[in-house]
Structure formats: C-alpha cells, structure tokens
Design a protein around this motif. Structure first.
Motif, PDB file in Angstrom:
ATOM      1  N   GLY A   1       0.808  -1.206   0.000  1.00 48.64           N
ATOM      2  CA  GLY A   1       0.000   0.000   0.000  1.00 48.64           C
ATOM      3  C   GLY A   1       0.847   1.265   0.000  1.00 48.64           C
ATOM      4  O   GLY A   1       0.364   2.338  -0.356  1.00 48.64           O
ATOM      5  N   LYS A   2       2.101   1.109   0.414  1.00 50.12           N
ATOM      6  CA  LYS A   2       2.977   2.285   0.454  1.00 50.12           C
ATOM      7  C   LYS A   2       3.335   2.730  -0.966  1.00 50.12           C
ATOM      8  O   LYS A   2       3.411   3.905  -1.275  1.00 50.12           O
TER       9      LYS A   2
ATOM     10  N   ARG B   1       1.708   1.816  -3.886  1.00 45.15           N
ATOM     11  CA  ARG B   1       0.587   2.088  -4.782  1.00 45.15           C
ATOM     12  C   ARG B   1      -0.602   2.564  -3.958  1.00 45.15           C
ATOM     13  O   ARG B   1      -0.706   2.254  -2.786  1.00 45.15           O
ATOM     14  N   ARG B   2      -1.478   3.299  -4.616  1.00 49.50           N
ATOM     15  CA  ARG B   2      -2.679   3.725  -3.898  1.00 49.50           C
ATOM     16  C   ARG B   2      -3.691   2.584  -3.890  1.00 49.50           C
ATOM     17  O   ARG B   2      -4.080   2.070  -4.936  1.00 49.50           O
TER      18      ARG B   2
ATOM     19  N   HIS C   1      -7.416   1.472  -3.100  1.00 44.52           N
ATOM     20  CA  HIS C   1      -8.729   2.054  -2.806  1.00 44.52           C
ATOM     21  C   HIS C   1      -9.643   1.091  -2.064  1.00 44.52           C
ATOM     22  O   HIS C   1     -10.494   1.501  -1.305  1.00 44.52           O
TER      23      HIS C   1
ATOM     24  N   GLY D   1      -5.199  -1.485  -7.296  1.00 47.18           N
ATOM     25  CA  GLY D   1      -5.685  -0.781  -6.115  1.00 47.18           C
ATOM     26  C   GLY D   1      -6.518  -1.617  -5.165  1.00 47.18           C
ATOM     27  O   GLY D   1      -7.325  -1.092  -4.400  1.00 47.18           O
TER      28      GLY D   1
ATOM     29  N   GLN E   1      -4.590   3.127   4.243  1.00 57.01           N
ATOM     30  CA  GLN E   1      -5.216   4.394   3.845  1.00 57.01           C
ATOM     31  C   GLN E   1      -6.179   4.163   2.682  1.00 57.01           C
ATOM     32  O   GLN E   1      -6.256   4.948   1.741  1.00 57.01           O
ATOM     33  N   ALA E   2      -6.911   3.040   2.751  1.00 57.18           N
ATOM     34  CA  ALA E   2      -7.853   2.710   1.682  1.00 57.18           C
ATOM     35  C   ALA E   2      -9.203   3.354   1.973  1.00 57.18           C
ATOM     36  O   ALA E   2      -9.506   3.703   3.119  1.00 57.18           O
ATOM     37  N   ASP E   3     -10.020   3.525   0.904  1.00 59.82           N
ATOM     38  CA  ASP E   3     -11.302   4.201   1.056  1.00 59.82           C
ATOM     39  C   ASP E   3     -12.345   3.310   1.722  1.00 59.82           C
ATOM     40  O   ASP E   3     -13.147   3.762   2.515  1.00 59.82           O
TER      41      ASP E   3
END
Lengths: 351, 496
Positions: free
Chosen positions: B157-158, B160-161, B163, B267, B202-204
């Motif tokens: 996750g660091k 790539r973003r 979601h 993602g 930090q995912a949505d």
C-alpha cells in the motif's frame, strides 16, 4: 528427536470427486438406447432383433480381439463398444443382410476406433464410420427399406436378412408387395418428399409409424431418452439442441423462400435420422469440441449441413455426412473458440 | 451491492453443517508443542532461544530473516527441550526445523503481558508504518492458508494507492467452518481488525465478502459494521473457488487482475477474515499470533468441531479431542478437500496456515482408477481461469512444457475444479503442479547458467584488464629503465 520414516502416500488435491464416472456415463447411454432398440424390434420384428444382436456382437468381438492383439486388459467394461454396436445397428435398414451388419460392426471398431488409439482418441464417430463404409460398399442393400408393423414380423425373417455372406440379397420388391395390403412404395418419407414431392403425416413421423432405419423412426421416443440423459447430466444437452436448432433454422429459411419446393422445418426435424443423429451421435463427446462456444458452433454447423445435403445432395439423407464433416471440423472449431484466459486482454491466438 | 460473475467454477457439496453448528472451543493445552520455524512463505525464522531455556507465553522464539519472512512466538509458557527436526505438515513427510516446547500448564506471560515490543496502544494515533511493523512483529501471515506474511502485503500500500480492501470470508472449501464461526462469534473484533488495516493501507473502503451459505455470519458481520460507513458486507454466491484471490476480486469489483500483475496494481488488497482477527489481537491486546481456529471434520471424525488451537499442537491431539475416528480414515488432510494437502500421519503440528484437519471416509473420496480422457470438456467449462486442462495435461505428460505454457499453465491456480469434475478421474492438478515445478526448475537452471556465464565473462574481462595493466606496467617499466640507462650513460661517472 528421531521420527520413524513415514509411509509416504502421495495424493494430490482435490480429494473429492463429483459424479459421474466414464463408465457410469456410458452405462446410462446404454440404458437410454434400450427403449429405442425395443421399439425398433417392435416395429420391424425378428430381423431387426437379430440384426441388433449381430452388430453388437461384431463390435464387442472386434474390440476384444484388438485388446488381445495388443496384450491389454479387456476394455469391454467401459461400455463404449456396446454403445457403438447399438447405435450402428439402429442406423441400418431393418432388412439388411446380417453378414453386412457384421462387416459394419468390424469396420466401426477397427477403423473408427482402434486405429486411432481406442477410447477417447477417435476423430470420427465410430458407428458412423462403420455405416459410411457399408453405405459405400453396398449402396443397394443400404437403401432397401422394409415396411413397419407387418403382421408376420415376429414369425419370419425379412428374406434379405438371411442372405449368405458375400452374396447380394434378392430384391425385396415382390416380397414386400405380397406382405403389405396397400401398395408399398419402398421409400422413406425423406425420399418420398425429395423425389416425388409426397408429404407424410407429421403425427406418423413423430410417433414412428413410417419406414426407415431400424431405430430412427420414432422421434418422440428418442427425445424422451435424450432428455433422460440430459437431466441426469450424462450428456451435454447443448449438442443435440444446437444441431436441431441449426437444422430447424436452416430448413425454416428455405421454407420461407419457397414453401412448395422445400419441406417444412417440423418435417425436417422428425424425418430421417436427424433426431437419432442429434441426440446420440452429435452428442458423442470424444469427437466434439471441448470449448463452450465451440460446442454451439459445431452443433449448429452439423444441423445446417444436414439440411443443405438433404436439399442439394444426390441422396435424400444427410445426417451421417453432416456429422462426419462436423467431426472433421471439430479441431479447427476448437482452435478458434478457445476461452479467454483470466486477466488476458485478448483471446489467445493459435500459432 | 452488485456482485459479478467469474467464469467456470464448481458446486461441491458443502458438508459444513456438522461443524458449523458448533461454537469455537479451546483445546486443552497439550504437554508438548512442536513449533516449526517455517510456517509461512519465505525464509525460515532464526531461533533466538536455547535448549533448556524457560520461555514465557508470547516470547519471541525465532526472529524473521530476509525481506519475506515472519517471526515465531511461544504459544504457551514452558521449557525449550529441543531445536531440531520434526515432521512437517506436508505430504512428503519430510522434516522441518522445529522448536519443541514442554509446556508448564501455567500459560504465564512476561512482565509486559506479552512481548515487550508489542504493548497495546491506540492504532489510529500511530503512524501507518509503525502499525504495519507491529503486525509483522506479531508473526501474522495469511490465515486462509496461503501464509504470505501480512506485513509485506500491507507494505504494498505504500508504493501504490489502494482504494479497496477486500476481506475474504468466502470459505468456499467444503467442510471448513472456522471463518464462519469466527465471523459469527467474534464479529466486532474482526471489524476492528479491518478498521486497523484500512488505517494502515489508507484505503477508502473495505468490502467483506461472504458466501450466501453462511447467513448467520452475514447477519453478525452486518450488525458489527453498522457504525462504520466505509465497511460493507457483500453477499457472494456459493461457488468454488470463490475464496481464490483473483476470483474474489472479480466477483466483488468486476475487475480482472491483468495478466502478470498483482492485485495491488489495480488498487485492491485481499486479506482473510482470520488475518484481520489476528491483527486486532496483535494491535489491541499486544498479543502475537499464538493460536488459530481450526475446523476438525470429515466423515471419519466422530465429533466434528471448531477448535482454538495453540500453534504447534499435534493433529492427533485435535482428533482425540473430537472423539477420534468413527471409521478408519481413507485420507487425512490439512486444509479443505479441494486444495488441502495429504498428511503422512497425525503426528504433525498445526501451523499458522492450518484452517482444517479433515479425515475423509472411503465413501467420501470416491477413489477410482484413472481412465482415458473422453474429451467431454467438463474441465474446460469448470476452469475459473479460462484454461483448457484437457490440452495441457497430455502436453505436460509428454514433457512439452512450452506448449503447455501457451495454453496458460502459468495462469493455473491449482484450484482443482477440473479434476473434481473429470469423469475419467485424471489427476489433472498433479500434472499442473508437476509442470509448474519443472518450469520453476528450468527458470532456476537458466538463472544459474546466466549467472555462471556472467561470472565467467567478468573473470575474462578482469583477466584481460589485468593483463593489459601488466603489459602497460611492463612497458612503462621498460621505458623507465631505458631512460634510466640512458641517463646513466649520459651522466658523468663518479669515481670513488
């Protein structure tokens, strides 16, 4: 810490299996063929019973003989040779000389199956290979039909049945004329339609009151037996459905163009060997494509070819050649209809 | 929520009822625990303790080494009696380096309850990296059976973003009910673990995917997520292999992971529900991964159960607690019947990835000899990856690996759907695993050849360089000598 060396038993996953196995499938196909054989015997009598037994024994003996030649255990128990024998017998004229039936049985197994490597390796449907061979070898005997439901059918043989080996049987005409009350044209509904533009009552076709090969006459019985196999998941329903649909649509198109010249689609479905061929021969898994979309294409092609051969060919019936052509096209169809691999953008291309 | 369909798949009979109705029970602490140093994908852990040493519950026994690895902790308090070889839970029955712990039955923890580095704190006030580091230090790996170190996956996750975090509560393997029971009984803890993971990534949003044959788990997880708007429960159809990562992503998002890429590249990250529960325990309670829920089931087990088992417990202890065998088992498995592995015997330890111990009866395995392929195409219809097992298997048998690769051998996930439906009983998965093994060998050999060639080339270059340098030096010396001699000649002789 010392552990005793364990007894290693390597087994890969999965550890459970779904039904059915190959011999279960084959056995159920045999079950489904039995009512059709019984009806054939009921309609055409003693000659047909002995013909079925002769062809079946020829197939089984040939299979066993080649097992023995190859020094391999018997493969009779997978029921595949039984199916070939029964199917082949059902596609033959009821009064075919028994020795010709035996030749057909030998060719079906020897050239149609063993030559290619046995179960699972045959390119063509073995029963149809046998039939195509004797159709070419004995064209007259293969197009000599006997009337169904003769009064004396259980008491005496059709004279041609007992022809001596390697002898042509005497023409059936005089015998048939004496045996039937009405005039006997000696033709199947397809031939009547094609050459004389004489129609046949649809109900007679559906129920199987007409002349034809031993097991092809009763469309509704074949459908019931096929439905049993499809419901037991022993047969891929898409194969017969696709072939019947292909034939129906093609015949329908011609019928719309000229209803007087071309037969109607319902007649097409229930006449000749289409029903038997679609339900029991097109559904032969070995010679059909394995890809889901290929199955529809393949089945539809065979239905289309059947109608084209019937309408434009020199012979009234086209099911056998349509299925054999379909078998031949199967590897090609398979190659162009491969499924798309998960995550791949385009379907793969064969080199 | 909309659910998408993946290709193929099969519907094996679930056989879940016997154990699904049983609440998770604690297995009594066994006298000895056999803790393997390799319970994860990657490098084995390196022992930190010595034979004879007394350890507390949760104390670090072996630390991770290398990029992809996971530490191992003491599942209970006691004395280390051996660091040596013990049978691995693998069909080969080969040995793996294992720490043997004699328990004292007291379950004593250290001064700080667990290991010092993992004091419970509020994760949402901590930096993401620190939370991830703690998850790694707790020895948490993928609990669905893949055993990939969780911290390494979170670190993706660091770069790539991410979601969407998908929580895999599919549990599509027949007989297994450990995740089902976990979601029913410990839903709040699992939801907390999911929120911690969302914070790290930090995912949505998080999507909790559960198969529709687990209504109680669905209800319980729905109730537990109610106050969190970015958590959703997605009910997916019961179809094997729903729990496979790629198929689950497709079912829930409708997106296929492109060939040659990882899910993080689009993602999405998938974690098992057992993993998030372990994360909750590690972060909130400071408790490393010491035990897991295991389903004991199968037709040959007298009383199927779900057990919370200390890692390193022998399989025979679990079976004994479940009343032993009701009939001689035809096959003893670790994991489910579709992808689980045969155990050589029952004296092997439970490890981090053991979700089930299944003893199948003769009637259940329906073992039959293999027949010739009749090209029925059932395997092609069943393959969730769009492969043609019917074409791949004979090519592998003939040693034609390149051709098998063209048919997609590299994309096979070994789910076993093809073998499951094969009427000829052909061991297709065996062929594919063998083929993949051969490919790995070939890649390794190629790598070695290339390395050798590179080294040889470098040596040649070095020798040439040295020779050149020597020649140059010799030439220089010669020149110097010549000038010296010349100077000597020209210089006036000094007589003594």
């Amino acid at each position: 810490m010392q552990q005793p060396l364990p007894r290693v038993e390597i087994r890969t996953s999965p550890h459970i299996r779904s039904a059915p196995s190959v011999d279960e499938i084959m056995r159920h196909v045999v079950y489904a063929l039995i009512p059709i054989c019984a009806y054939a015997v009921y309609a055409f009598g003693l000659s047909t019973l002995v013909l079925i037994i002769t062809v079946l024994l020829a197939c089984l003996a040939t299979e066993r003989f080649f097992n023995w030649m190859a020094d391999k255990p018997s493969t009779l128990r997978d029921y595949s040779a039984t199916i070939t024998g029964l199917l082949l017998a059902l596609t033959l004229p009821p009064g075919l000389p028994l020795w010709m039936g035996a030749v057909a049985g030998f060719i079906a197994i020897a050239l149609g199956k063993v030559l290619f490597g046995g179960l699972g390796c045959n390119v063509f449907n073995p029963a149809l290979v046998g039939r195509a061979f004797i159709q070419a070898a004995f064209p007259v005997a293969m197009t000599t039909w006997t009337p169904p439901f003769l009064a004396a059918r259980f008491a005496e043989f059709v004279p041609s049945s007992l022809a001596l080996p390697f002898m042509e049987p005497a023409p059936l005409g005089p015998w048939a004329q004496s045996a039937v009350v009405d005039a006997w044209s000696g033709a199947t509904p397809l031939a009547l339609q094609k050459f004389e533009q004489v129609g046949t009552n649809t109900m007679d076709l559906v129920a199987g009151m007409t002349a034809g090969s031993a097991g092809e006459t009763s469309g509704v019985l074949i459908l019931i037996c096929g439905a049993y196999l499809a419901l037991r998941r022993m047969m891929d329903w898409r194969l017969p459905a696709g072939m019947l649909l292909g034939a129906f649509l093609t015949a329908g198109a011609f019928y719309l163009v000229d209803a007087d010249k071309y037969p109607d689609p319902v007649f097409t479905l229930f006449s000749g060997g289409l029903m038997l061929g679609a339900v029991f021969m097109a559904s032969d898994m070995v010679a059909s494509p394995v890809t889901p979309s290929g199955i529809w294409l393949y089945a539809g092609l065979m239905g289309f070819l059947t109608v084209i051969i019937r309408i434009f060919g020199g012979v009234p019936e086209g099911v056998m050649y349509a299925i054999l052509l379909g078998n031949a096209a199967s590897p090609l169809i398979e190659a162009v209809t491969q499924p798309r691999i998960y995550g791949a953008r385009k379907p793969r291309r064969k080199p | 929520m909309k659910v998408f369909r993946f290709r193929g798949g099969v519907h094996p009979e679930s056989h879940k009822t016997p154990s699904a109705t049983k609440a998770i029970e604690d297995l009594p602490l066994p006298e000895r625990l056999y803790v393997p140093l390799q319970q994860h994908i990657g490098a084995p852990a390196k022992p930190e303790v010595a034979i004879g040493q007394r350890v507390y519950k949760g104390q670090l026994l072996a630390h991770s080494q290398g990029m992809i690895s996971a530490p191992v902790h003491a599942p209970s308090s006691g004395t280390i009696v051996d660091i040596g070889e013990f049978t691995a839970p693998h069909p080969s029955g080969l040995w793996v380096r294992t720490i043997t712990l004699e328990t004292d039955g007291k379950n004593r923890c250290g001064k700080n309850r667990w290991h010092e580095s993992a004091k419970p704190t509020d994760p949402f006030k901590m930096a993401q990296q620190e939370v991830a580091a703690r998850i790694g230090a707790a020895g948490i790996v993928g609990m669905g059976g893949a055993t990939f170190p969780a911290a390494v996956k979170l670190a993706l996750g660091k770069e790539r973003r991410i979601h969407t975090l998908i929580i895999n509560g599919g549990e599509c393997e027949p007989y297994l009910t450990c995740d089902d029971r976990l979601m029913r009984e410990r839903a709040h803890q699992a939801v907390d673990g999911i929120r911690i993971m969302l914070h790290v990534l930090q995912a949505d949003q998080a999507l909790i995917a559960i198969e529709d044959n687990k209504p109680a788990a669905i209800a319980s997880m729905r109730a537990a997520r109610r106050r969190h708007a970015n958590l959703h429960v997605v009910v997916v159809p019961s179809r094997y292999p729903m729990g496979s990562e790629k198929q689950m992503i497709q079912s829930v998002t409708g997106i296929e992971v492109p060939a040659g890429q990882r899910s993080a590249d689009i993602g999405v990250i998938v974690h098992n529900v057992g993993t998030v529960y372990a994360v909750h325990r590690a972060i909130r309670l400071g408790r490393p991964l010491l035990s897991r829920v295991v389903t004991v089931g199968g037709g040959a087990v007298r009383e199927p159960k779900n057990l919370e088992v200390p890692l390193g417990t022998l399989v025979e202890d679990l079976l004994e607690f479940c009343g032993g065998y009701s009939e001689p088992p035809a096959r003893l498995l670790m994991g489910g019947p579709m992808m689980g592995q045969v155990l050589p015997h029952s004296r092997v330890p439970i490890v981090k990835g053991s979700n089930g111990v299944i003893a199948l009866s003769t009637a259940e395995i329906r073992s039959r000899p293999a027949m010739p392929c009749i090209r029925c195409g059932r395997c092609v219809a069943a393959c969730p990856c769009g492969l043609m097992p019917v074409e791949m298997a004979p090519r592998i048998r003939n040693g034609d690996l390149d051709s098998a690769m063209e048919y997609g051998l590299g994309d096979c996930i070994s789910c076993g759907s093809c073998s499951y439906v094969c009427p000829s009983n052909i061991p297709l998965v065996q062929y594919f695993n063998y083929g993949k093994g051969m490919l790995a060998d070939r890649r390794e050999a190629q790598r070695k050849t290339e390395a050798t060639r590179r080294l040889a080339q470098e040596r040649r270059n070095r020798l040439e360089r040295e020779a050149r340098a020597r020649a140059k030096a010799a030439a220089q010396r010669k020149a110097e000598k010549a000038t010296d001699e010349a100077r000597e000649k020209n210089s006036p002789e000094v007589s003594v």
